[in-house]
Design an enzyme around this catalytic site. Structure first.
Site, mmCIF file in Angstrom:
data_model
loop_
_atom_site.group_PDB
_atom_site.id
_atom_site.type_symbol
_atom_site.label_atom_id
_atom_site.label_comp_id
_atom_site.label_asym_id
_atom_site.label_seq_id
_atom_site.Cartn_x
_atom_site.Cartn_y
_atom_site.Cartn_z
ATOM 1 N N ARG A 116 -5.089 15.910 8.978
ATOM 2 C CA ARG A 116 -5.203 15.176 10.292
ATOM 3 C C ARG A 116 -4.347 15.843 11.274
ATOM 4 O O ARG A 116 -3.289 16.305 11.095
ATOM 5 C CB ARG A 116 -4.748 13.578 9.913
ATOM 6 C CG ARG A 116 -5.630 12.835 8.998
ATOM 7 C CD ARG A 116 -5.359 11.256 8.838
ATOM 8 N NE ARG A 116 -5.953 10.909 7.888
ATOM 9 C CZ ARG A 116 -5.589 10.803 6.555
ATOM 10 N NH1 ARG A 116 -4.581 11.431 6.231
ATOM 11 N NH2 ARG A 116 -6.250 10.080 5.704
ATOM 12 N N GLU A 150 -5.982 16.721 2.373
ATOM 13 C CA GLU A 150 -6.416 16.014 3.583
ATOM 14 C C GLU A 150 -5.593 16.629 4.798
ATOM 15 O O GLU A 150 -4.386 16.687 4.596
ATOM 16 C CB GLU A 150 -6.158 14.492 3.615
ATOM 17 C CG GLU A 150 -6.859 13.775 2.230
ATOM 18 C CD GLU A 150 -6.799 12.144 2.333
ATOM 19 O OE1 GLU A 150 -6.215 11.692 2.901
ATOM 20 O OE2 GLU A 150 -7.737 11.657 1.721
ATOM 21 N N GLU A 158 -10.779 14.619 10.651
ATOM 22 C CA GLU A 158 -10.027 14.321 9.512
ATOM 23 C C GLU A 158 -10.709 15.358 8.359
ATOM 24 O O GLU A 158 -12.061 15.372 8.461
ATOM 25 C CB GLU A 158 -10.260 13.261 8.945
ATOM 26 C CG GLU A 158 -9.404 12.949 7.516
ATOM 27 C CD GLU A 158 -9.563 11.673 6.954
ATOM 28 O OE1 GLU A 158 -8.528 11.168 6.562
ATOM 29 O OE2 GLU A 158 -10.902 11.256 6.756
ATOM 30 N N HIS A 213 0.838 -1.304 0.110
ATOM 31 C CA HIS A 213 0.071 0.042 -0.051
ATOM 32 C C HIS A 213 0.839 1.200 -0.098
ATOM 33 O O HIS A 213 0.428 2.468 -0.305
ATOM 34 C CB HIS A 213 -0.868 0.003 1.121
ATOM 35 C CG HIS A 213 -1.782 1.036 1.244
ATOM 36 N ND1 HIS A 213 -3.073 1.017 0.507
ATOM 37 C CD2 HIS A 213 -1.752 2.318 1.590
ATOM 38 C CE1 HIS A 213 -3.636 2.271 0.482
ATOM 39 N NE2 HIS A 213 -2.720 2.919 1.421
#
Length: 494
Positions: free
Chosen positions: A358, A356, A211, A19
Site C-alpha cells: 500500500r 501486500e 493496493e 484485531h
C-alpha cells in the site's frame, strides 16, 4: 477502575475488537489475577457531528466500530480520504496504532479542506483520556486540544494510555471507483523505474490509491486501483454497502482443503495454494461483477470481514520521496524473490499467503486546518525534519498461515534486509505497530535489541520535537503507576 487498579497493583487494558497482532494489550505473562480488560465496544460508542474551532468534525467514543462511524458520516455527507480495510475494528484500536488506508494525491488532484493522506490519528482535533492528576492524587478524565503540548504522544499511543473519546476532522465524502486488475504481471508492476508499462508509479499518478495483493509463487497480483469519480461510469457496478468481495471472506473447499493439508505438515503445497487463491480471486471477481465498483467511499474502501482467514503479518514501512516509490518496490520485490527462491531450492516454503503493498501520504499536522496542531509523535508516518520532500510512505506486508515452518527465519532475514538496505539519505524504515516485527528465528516481538534499541533509534531519526524520548516522559507523567502498560511496552519504553 483505573484508581482501583493503581491501588491494587493491577493493570487496566482497553479491549476493542482484538484485531491487532502485536502484544500491545496482553502479553504471555498477563494473567486474570493482575489485569482488567475494559471492553470499550460495550459502552463507549456514542457519535455526534460537531464544529470544533470552526471546523466540521465528528466526536466519537472509542468503542465505536469503524464501519458504524463511517456509515454515520456517510449519511451526513462526510467521510475520510482513506481508512482501514477492516470495518469491524474499534476507533480506539485504530487510533492507538496509527491505523491507515492507502492513498496519495493523484496528479492534478486538489486536496479538500481538512484532507490528509496519512493516518487516522492525524485527524484528531481533540481527545479525552484517563490520566493521573497529582493535585487530586487520582486518575481523572482530562480533555486535550490538538494544540496542547502534551497531546502528541496520545495521538498514537500503542495502548500506553486509555482514550475514551476523540474528535476527528472530517471532509466532504467522495464517490470512488475501484477497478481490479488480475492481468498485470508482478514483473511489470514492480519493474525498475523507467521501464514503462503499467507500473505502480504510473498508476499512482493516474489514481493515487492502490493496493497490491500478490499471492506467492504466482505471476500476477490482484491489484485494486481507486480513483475519485463523482459520477458513476457506465460500466461500473454501483455499491451501497461495503464488503463486496464475498469470495475472500468465505473460502471455498479447494482453498480450505489445501490450507488444512499445509497446516497438517505439507508446507510444500504453498505454490499450489498460491495458484488456487489467485484463481479463486479472478473467478470470484467475475462471478460477483466486482471488477469495477463505484459508490460512496466506505463501500469500496472497506472490504475485509472478521471471517477472513487469520494470518500472521510481518510489516514495515518505508518513508521516502514520491518519485522513489517504484525504486523501493522494485528493490524490495527483487530481494524477496531471491530469498524465496533460495528457500525453495532447499525445499522450504516460508511464505504461503499474499504479499501486500500500500502507499500513503505522511502525517502532516498542518493538513487538518488547525493552526498550531501538534504532530503525531509515534506515528510510523511521521515526517522527517531533514527531508521536507519525503512525502510518501510505502507499506510492505508479508503474510503467512500461523505455524508455517521457516516463516520466522524468513521474516527475520526480511527485517534485517530492510534495516540495512536503504541509505538514510534515500529512505528510512519503521515497523508497522500492530503487526509483526522484532523477529528471532523462533518468534516475533522477541529481538531485544530491535525492541529496546533499534526501534527507538528509528523514531529518533529526523525528529525535531523530542520524539521518542518526549513520549516516554509523557507516559510516565500521565500514568505514573503504569496501569496502562504491560511487560512488552515496558521493554519498548524502557
Amino acid at each position: 477502575a483505573a484508581n482501583w487498579a493503581a491501588k491494587a497493583g493491577w493493570r487496566l487494558r482497553a479491549r476493542g475488537m482484538r484485531h491487532g497482532w502485536s502484544p500491545l494489550t496482553l502479553t504471555a505473562t498477563s494473567t486474570a489475577s493482575d489485569t482488567i480488560l475494559a471492553d470499550t465496544t460495550q459502552h463507549l460508542h456514542r457519535v455526534e457531528l460537531v464544529q470544533y474551532a470552526g471546523l466540521p468534525a465528528v466526536r466519537a467514543e472509542t468503542g465505536v466500530l469503524m464501519e458504524d462511524l463511517l456509515a454515520f458520516l456517510e449519511d451526513a455527507g462526510y467521510g475520510f480520504t482513506a481508512t482501514t480495510a477492516v470495518g469491524a475494528v474499534s476507533l480506539g484500536g485504530v487510533l492507538a496504532i496509527d491505523g491507515h488506508g492507502s492513498a496519495v494525491p493523484a496528479q492534478g488532484e486538489s486536496p479538500l479542506p481538512q484532507q490528509t493522506y496519512g493516518s487516522l490519528s492525524n485527524r484528531i482535533l481533540a481527545l479525552t483520556a484517563v490520566v493521573w492528576d497529582g493535585a487530586r492524587d487520582e486518575y481523572v478524565l482530562r480533555s486535550f486540544d490538538r494544540r496542547d503540548a502534551d497531546i502528541g504522544p496520545l495521538l498514537t499511543h500503542l495502548g500506553r494510555c486509555f482514550i475514551t473519546e476523540a474528535t476527528l476532522a472530517v471532509e466532504p465524502n467522495q464517490n470512488l471507483r475501484c477497478v481490479s486488475y488480475v492481468d498485470i504481471t508482478a514483473a511489470e508492476l514492480f519493474a525498475a523505474p523507467g521501464s514503462g508499462g503499467r507500473d505502480i508509479a504510473s498508476l499512482l499518478d493516474a489514481a493515487g490509491r492502490i493496493e497490491s495483493i500478490w499471492y506467492p509463487y504466482t505471476e500476477r497480483p490482484w491489484l485494486k486501483v481507486w480513483s475519485v469519480c463523482p459520477e458513476k461510469p457506465l460500466l461500473s457496478r454501483a455499491v451501497s454497502q461495503p464488503y463486496n468481495y464475498p469470495f475472500s471472506d468465505n473460502l471455498p473447499d479447494v482453498l480450505t482443503n489445501l490450507i488444512q493439508a499445509l497446516v497438517a505438515g505439507q508446507p510444500e503445497l504453498a505454490p499450489q495454494l498460491g495458484a488456487a487463491t489467485y484463481a479463486v480471486s479472478s473467478t470470484g471477481l467475475a462471478a460477483t461483477a466486482s471488477f469495477d465498483l463505484w459508490g460512496p467511499s466506505k463501500n469500496t474502501l472497506q472490504f475485509i470481514k472478521p471471517t477472513t482467514l487469520r494470518v500472521h503479518p510481518c510489516s514495515y514501512v518505508v518513508l521516502t520521496r514520491r518519485d522513489r516509490v517504484q525504486q523501493v518496490l522494485h528493490e524490495y520485490t527483487q530481494a524477496f524473490l531471491q530469498r524465496l527462491e533460495a528457500y525453495r531450492a532447499q525445499d522450504r516454503y516460508p511464505v504461503n499467503m499474499p504479499i501486500e503493498y500500500r502507499v500513503t501520504g505522511i502525517d502532516r499536522a498542518s493538513d487538518i486546518g488547525l493552526p498550531g496542531a501538534q504532530p503525531v509523535t509515534l506515528s510510523a508516518l511521521h515526517p522527517h525534519a531533514a527531508h521536507a520532500d519525503w512525502d510518501t510512505v510505502i507499506w510492505l506486508t508479508l503474510l503467512v498461515i500461523p505455524g508455517t515452518p521457516d516463516a520466522f527465519p524468513f521474516f527475520r532475514e526480511t527485517e534485517q534486509w530492510l534495516l540495512a538496505h536503504f541509505d538514510p539519505a534515500f529512505a528510512v524504515v519503521r515497523p508497522e505497530w500492530s503487526k509483526g516485527w522484532a523477529y528471532r528465528d523462533d518468534a516475533a516481538w522477541s529481538d531485544a535489541d530491535i525492541i529496546g534499541e533499534v526501534v527507538p533509534a528509528l523514531h529518533r531519526q529526523g525528529r525535531d520535537d523530542g520524539g521518542w524520548d518526549a513520549a516516554r516522559v509523557a507516559y510516565a507523567r500521565l500514568d505514573p503507576a503504569g496501569i496502562f502498560s504491560n511487560d512488552f511496552l515496558g521493554r519498548l519504553f524502557r
